[in-house]
Scaffold this motif. Structure first.
Motif, mmCIF file in Angstrom:
data_model
loop_
_atom_site.group_PDB
_atom_site.id
_atom_site.type_symbol
_atom_site.label_atom_id
_atom_site.label_comp_id
_atom_site.label_asym_id
_atom_site.label_seq_id
_atom_site.Cartn_x
_atom_site.Cartn_y
_atom_site.Cartn_z
ATOM 1 N N ARG A 1 -4.155 -8.325 0.349
ATOM 2 C CA ARG A 1 -3.743 -6.958 0.666
ATOM 3 C C ARG A 1 -4.854 -5.961 0.347
ATOM 4 N N GLY A 2 -5.528 -6.197 -0.780
ATOM 5 C CA GLY A 2 -6.638 -5.317 -1.141
ATOM 6 C C GLY A 2 -7.776 -5.411 -0.148
ATOM 7 N N SER A 3 -8.064 -6.615 0.339
ATOM 8 C CA SER A 3 -9.169 -6.799 1.295
ATOM 9 C C SER A 3 -8.892 -6.092 2.617
ATOM 10 N N LYS A 4 -7.627 -5.930 2.930
ATOM 11 C CA LYS A 4 -7.243 -5.253 4.176
ATOM 12 C C LYS A 4 -7.074 -3.747 3.991
ATOM 13 N N GLY A 5 -7.236 -3.276 2.753
ATOM 14 C CA GLY A 5 -7.093 -1.855 2.482
ATOM 15 C C GLY A 5 -5.666 -1.395 2.341
ATOM 16 N N VAL A 6 -4.729 -2.333 2.270
ATOM 17 C CA VAL A 6 -3.310 -1.994 2.126
ATOM 18 C C VAL A 6 -3.001 -1.610 0.682
ATOM 19 N N ASP A 7 -3.548 -2.366 -0.266
ATOM 20 C CA ASP A 7 -3.386 -2.073 -1.694
ATOM 21 C C ASP A 7 -4.688 -1.408 -2.165
ATOM 22 N N LYS A 8 -4.683 -0.099 -2.267
ATOM 23 C CA LYS A 8 -5.893 0.657 -2.554
ATOM 24 C C LYS A 8 -6.441 0.391 -3.952
ATOM 25 N N ASP A 9 -5.549 0.153 -4.917
ATOM 26 C CA ASP A 9 -6.011 -0.105 -6.276
ATOM 27 C C ASP A 9 -6.758 -1.433 -6.346
ATOM 28 N N VAL A 10 -6.194 -2.456 -5.725
ATOM 29 C CA VAL A 10 -6.859 -3.755 -5.705
ATOM 30 C C VAL A 10 -8.151 -3.678 -4.892
ATOM 31 N N GLU A 11 -8.119 -2.956 -3.778
ATOM 32 C CA GLU A 11 -9.325 -2.789 -2.957
ATOM 33 C C GLU A 11 -10.465 -2.224 -3.801
ATOM 34 N N TYR A 12 -10.155 -1.212 -4.594
ATOM 35 C CA TYR A 12 -11.182 -0.589 -5.431
ATOM 36 C C TYR A 12 -11.689 -1.564 -6.494
ATOM 37 N N PHE A 13 -10.773 -2.286 -7.132
ATOM 38 C CA PHE A 13 -11.126 -3.270 -8.159
ATOM 39 C C PHE A 13 -12.038 -4.351 -7.573
ATOM 40 N N LEU A 14 -11.711 -4.802 -6.370
ATOM 41 C CA LEU A 14 -12.549 -5.787 -5.687
ATOM 42 C C LEU A 14 -13.931 -5.222 -5.398
ATOM 43 N N ARG A 15 -13.986 -4.026 -4.871
ATOM 44 C CA ARG A 15 -15.264 -3.469 -4.437
ATOM 45 C C ARG A 15 -16.245 -3.272 -5.587
ATOM 46 N N ILE A 16 -15.779 -2.771 -6.731
ATOM 47 C CA ILE A 16 -16.717 -2.521 -7.820
ATOM 48 C C ILE A 16 -17.204 -3.835 -8.444
ATOM 49 N N ASN A 17 -16.362 -4.863 -8.430
ATOM 50 C CA ASN A 17 -16.790 -6.146 -8.974
ATOM 51 C C ASN A 17 -17.703 -6.889 -7.998
ATOM 52 N N VAL A 18 -17.446 -6.777 -6.697
ATOM 53 C CA VAL A 18 -18.367 -7.322 -5.701
ATOM 54 C C VAL A 18 -19.708 -6.602 -5.800
ATOM 55 N N ASP A 19 -19.662 -5.302 -5.992
ATOM 56 C CA ASP A 19 -20.870 -4.486 -6.139
ATOM 57 C C ASP A 19 -21.784 -5.047 -7.232
ATOM 58 N N LYS B 1 -14.000 -9.082 5.180
ATOM 59 C CA LYS B 1 -14.155 -10.437 5.721
ATOM 60 C C LYS B 1 -13.620 -11.506 4.771
ATOM 61 N N LEU B 2 -13.062 -11.088 3.631
ATOM 62 C CA LEU B 2 -12.643 -12.039 2.610
ATOM 63 C C LEU B 2 -11.562 -13.019 3.085
ATOM 64 N N PRO B 3 -10.509 -12.574 3.793
ATOM 65 C CA PRO B 3 -9.507 -13.545 4.253
ATOM 66 C C PRO B 3 -10.094 -14.640 5.142
ATOM 67 N N SER B 4 -10.985 -14.263 6.058
ATOM 68 C CA SER B 4 -11.591 -15.273 6.931
ATOM 69 C C SER B 4 -12.530 -16.179 6.141
ATOM 70 N N LYS B 5 -13.159 -15.647 5.096
ATOM 71 C CA LYS B 5 -14.023 -16.470 4.250
ATOM 72 C C LYS B 5 -13.198 -17.491 3.473
ATOM 73 N N ILE B 6 -12.077 -17.062 2.930
ATOM 74 C CA ILE B 6 -11.193 -17.989 2.212
ATOM 75 C C ILE B 6 -10.720 -19.088 3.158
#
Length: 343
Positions: free
Chosen positions: A275-293, A318-323
């Protein structure tokens, strides 16, 4: 030295040399010391405080006793665990995202103090975590990613497992796992459960062949990059050590509360990541982005964290397709497809 001599020295508050530590660790790895004495030694080291020399000696022993594969020019995101917050498995998710652009040898284990360790997360998507060295090497060459299951690659740890379980406290072995990647990964992001442990780890790391290592500890006490406060960083570049503090709110203008990043179980962790990778869960999206960074910076792919944050959005989309690609190459897609449908 005799095993009891090691204990005597430690209980007198004296530190072991690197060679003594290596000798002691070899004896423990080979099951040559009674469990009661091993327990006393581990508690003594913990109470005294493990020195960089002791960490180096134990690390070298664990590396020698591990199964190995040749994949040094890789990234790892293995951390110490043990922060007790139970957040989503962002270190594994970020490793998968970065593997879109850089080879990753993800070292890890099942959860000890959290709801979802890296092995649990990957099993939840249908990945076969029992990957022997030759196959792991091929998977890295084919898809830029392989998981190195600690229980498979460190068979000698079975000799100390009962003692660690009986003690039920952190010992030197809790901080050795991230330092003992069987592929010899030269670049790494290592989340650490406390700032007090980071200094000794950084000094030890200068002697353990890292091209670039980022030790991180985020407020309010997580072994990840913090989405709601400062992140303490010790950057090791070969034999150079730099310390600094990151506050991603200053870079991004955003933050996310830890309370919204907790996973109920491995399946929930996977669904939250998707959900975070798709931008649906904004909090998880942010957590993912700073750790990927931060992982991108450790890999040497970006010059600073502002550039890394910008690139992170493209990668997590692209994370879902990578998984799916990783599981297709080494597992069964049924579980992942079912999780995607349930979102």
């Amino acid at each position: 030295m005799e095993p009891k001599d090691f204990l005597k020295k430690i209980t007198e508050g004296k530190s072991l040399s690197e060679d003594e530590s290596k000798e002691l660790a070899d004896l423990i790895m080979e099951g040559s010391i009674p469990e009661s004495l091993v327990g006393a030694i581990l508690v003594g080291l913990r109470m005294k405080g493990e020195t960089p020399e002791e960490i180096i000696g134990f690390t070298k022993s664990m590396r020698e006793h591990a199964l190995k594969l040749e994949a040094k020019h890789t990234l790892d995101t293995a951390g110490t665990g043990g922060d007790g917050f139970g957040t989503i498995n962002v270190s594994t998710a970020s490793a998968l995202a970065v593997s879109l652009v850089y080879p990753v040898a993800k070292h890890g284990n099942r959860a000890a103090s959290s709801k979802s360790g890296s092995a649990d997360f990957l099993e939840a998507v249908g990945y076969n975590i029992q990957v022997p060295p030759e196959r792991a090497k091929r998977l890295i060459e084919q898809d830029n990613f392989a998981f190195l299951f600690a229980q498979l690659y460190h068979p000698s740890m079975k000799n100390v497992a009962p003692v660690r379980k009986a003690l039920g406290i952190r010992t030197i072995f809790n901080i050795l796992g991230p330092l003992t990647n069987p592929a010899g990964s030269e670049r790494q992001v290592m989340g650490v459960f406390s700032t007090s442990t980071m200094k000794s780890l950084s000094i030890a790391a200068t002697r353990l062949s890292f091209e670039k290592l980022l030790l991180i500890h985020g407020e309010p006490g997580i072994d990840e990059v913090s989405p709601q406060g400062r992140t303490y960083v010790i950057e090791v570049s070969k034999d150079r050590i730099d310390e600094y503090v990151l506050d991603f709110k200053e870079i991004t203008g955003k933050e996310a509360p830890i309370s919204r990043l907790i996973a109920l179980d491995p399946a929930d962790s996977v669904k939250r990541v998707i959900r975070g990778s798709k931008g649906v869960d904004k909090d998880v999206e942010y957590f993912l982005r700073i750790n990927v960074d931060v992982a991108l910076y450790a890999a040497g792919l970006v010059k600073d964290f502002k550039e890394g944050y910008e690139l992170s959005e493209e990668l997590i989309r692209k994370l879902p397709s990578k998984i799916e690609s990783v599981v297709k190459g080494n597992g069964d897609l049924t579980k992942f497809q079912a999780l995607v449908r349930s979102i």
